[in-house]
Design a protein around this motif. Structure first.
Motif, PDB file in Angstrom:
ATOM      1  N   LEU A 151     -27.486 -38.171  -5.667  1.00  9.56           N
ATOM      2  CA  LEU A 151     -27.506 -37.087  -6.659  1.00  9.56           C
ATOM      3  C   LEU A 151     -26.715 -38.466  -7.686  1.00  9.56           C
ATOM      4  N   GLU A 152     -25.556 -39.145  -7.200  1.00 15.31           N
ATOM      5  CA  GLU A 152     -25.536 -40.348  -8.037  1.00 15.31           C
ATOM      6  C   GLU A 152     -26.726 -41.131  -9.192  1.00 15.31           C
ATOM      7  N   ALA A 153     -27.376 -41.466  -7.766  1.00 13.25           N
ATOM      8  CA  ALA A 153     -28.774 -42.647  -7.965  1.00 13.25           C
ATOM      9  C   ALA A 153     -29.759 -41.817  -9.465  1.00 13.25           C
ATOM     10  N   TYR A 154     -30.460 -40.019  -9.311  1.00 17.50           N
ATOM     11  CA  TYR A 154     -30.377 -39.951  -9.509  1.00 17.50           C
ATOM     12  C   TYR A 154     -29.711 -39.222 -10.962  1.00 17.50           C
ATOM     13  N   LEU A 155     -28.654 -39.170 -11.196  1.00 12.06           N
ATOM     14  CA  LEU A 155     -27.863 -39.538 -12.206  1.00 12.06           C
ATOM     15  C   LEU A 155     -28.180 -40.983 -12.820  1.00 12.06           C
TER      16      LEU A 155
END
Ligand SMILES: NC(=O)c1ccc[n+]([C@@H]2O[C@H](COP(=O)([O-])OP(=O)(O)OC[C@H]3O[C@@H](n4cnc5c(N)ncnc54)[C@H](OP(=O)(O)O)[C@@H]3O)[C@@H](O)[C@H]2O)c1
Length: 241
Positions: A151-155
């Motif tokens: 999720l952090e990478a996609y954000l």
């Protein structure tokens, strides 16, 4: 379903607009009044309610608060054990949200985009895919992620949207100084960019636009030589750090 919204800001308002006419019973919090009053006035199934009333009369509650503001607001409320909670709050994974809404079940963390108001929007999410599909598919595209790290990478990566919008705006302004109908020029560029990438991988599109000496290749080479690729990677790394 009976859906509740704690926080009726920019993103929650967009989600509520996108749910209009889909057979749900929707309760929203009063703040921000400019949003909540317009939603309640224009969407028959939407009503404004007190925060505890929203929790007590919902099957699923969405958290549309800023994360920093959420702890004292949520601590003052009583969550039912069988209530399902979906958080929009960037920066909090499933476990962190669980600590704020116990003993309710945190079903998902999802990151909608403002385009969800019209539908056809991409949604990044962690958690209960079936529940989110029931509420948001097929009129939106769900992208389920494996864990908080993803999720952090996609954000970080989704932040490409703002530079793309900026480049579209700059090219539209450049075009506007040269054509009779500036609005048509921007509409053309928006349609060109969105439709070209909707059903093609970026690699395939780059290949298709790689005619030697063509307009696309020449502008791309100019931008790459100016450092576009390296700057984009550095910007993404900085977001991650
Ligand atoms: N914007 C996006 O594109 C986007 C996308 C994905 C996720 N998110 C996440 O969604 C969350 C909301 O973002 P946003 O952009 O929608 O922010 P926002 O417009 O500032 O929304 C926050 C809302 O919380 C309300 N609020 C504050 N205190 C409250 C209280 N005591 N009781 C009830 N409501 C209260 C605010 O009301 P007032 O205006 O009256 O203070 C406002 O309506 C954030 O956690 C963000 O990370 C945003």
């Amino acid at each position: 379903m009976r859906l509740g919204f704690i926080g009726t800001g920019t993103i929650a308002s967009a989600v509520v607009q996108g749910l209009a006419g889909r057979g749900h019973e929707i309760r929203i919090s009063a703040r921000s009044r400019a949003n909540s009053e317009v939603l309640a006035a224009n969407i028959a199934e939407v009503q404004i309610a007190e925060l505890q009333e929203i929790l007590d009369h919902s099957d699923v509650v969405f958290l549309g608060l800023m994360l920093q503001a959420a702890p004292p607001i949520l601590a003052a409320l009583t969550f039912r054990r069988d209530l399902r909670v979906v958080s929009f709050m960037a920066g909090a994974d499933l476990d962190q949200v669980a600590g704020l809404v116990a003993p309710a079940h945190v079903s998902a963390v999802m990151m909608p985009f403002p385009g969800i108001a019209q539908g056809g929007s991409a949604i990044m999410a962690l958690g209960d895919e079936d529940l989110l599909e029931r509420i948001f598919a097929p009129h939106n595209a769900l992208f389920m992620l494996r864990d908080a790290g993803e999720l952090e990478a996609y954000l970080c990566a989704q932040a490409i949207l703002s530079p793309v919008a900026r480049m579209t705006s700059d090219a539209s302004n450049w075009l506007a100084a040269r054509v009779s109908d500036p609005a048509q020029g921007e509409a053309f560029l928006r349609k060109l960019i969105s439709s070209s990438l909707a059903d093609s991988s970026a690699a395939d599109l780059l290949e298709a636009l790689n005619t030697p000496g063509g307009y696309n290749q020449r502008l791309r080479h100019h931008m790459e030589n100016a450092g576009m690729g390296a700057e984009l990677a550095a910007g993404l790394d900085a977001l991650e750090g």
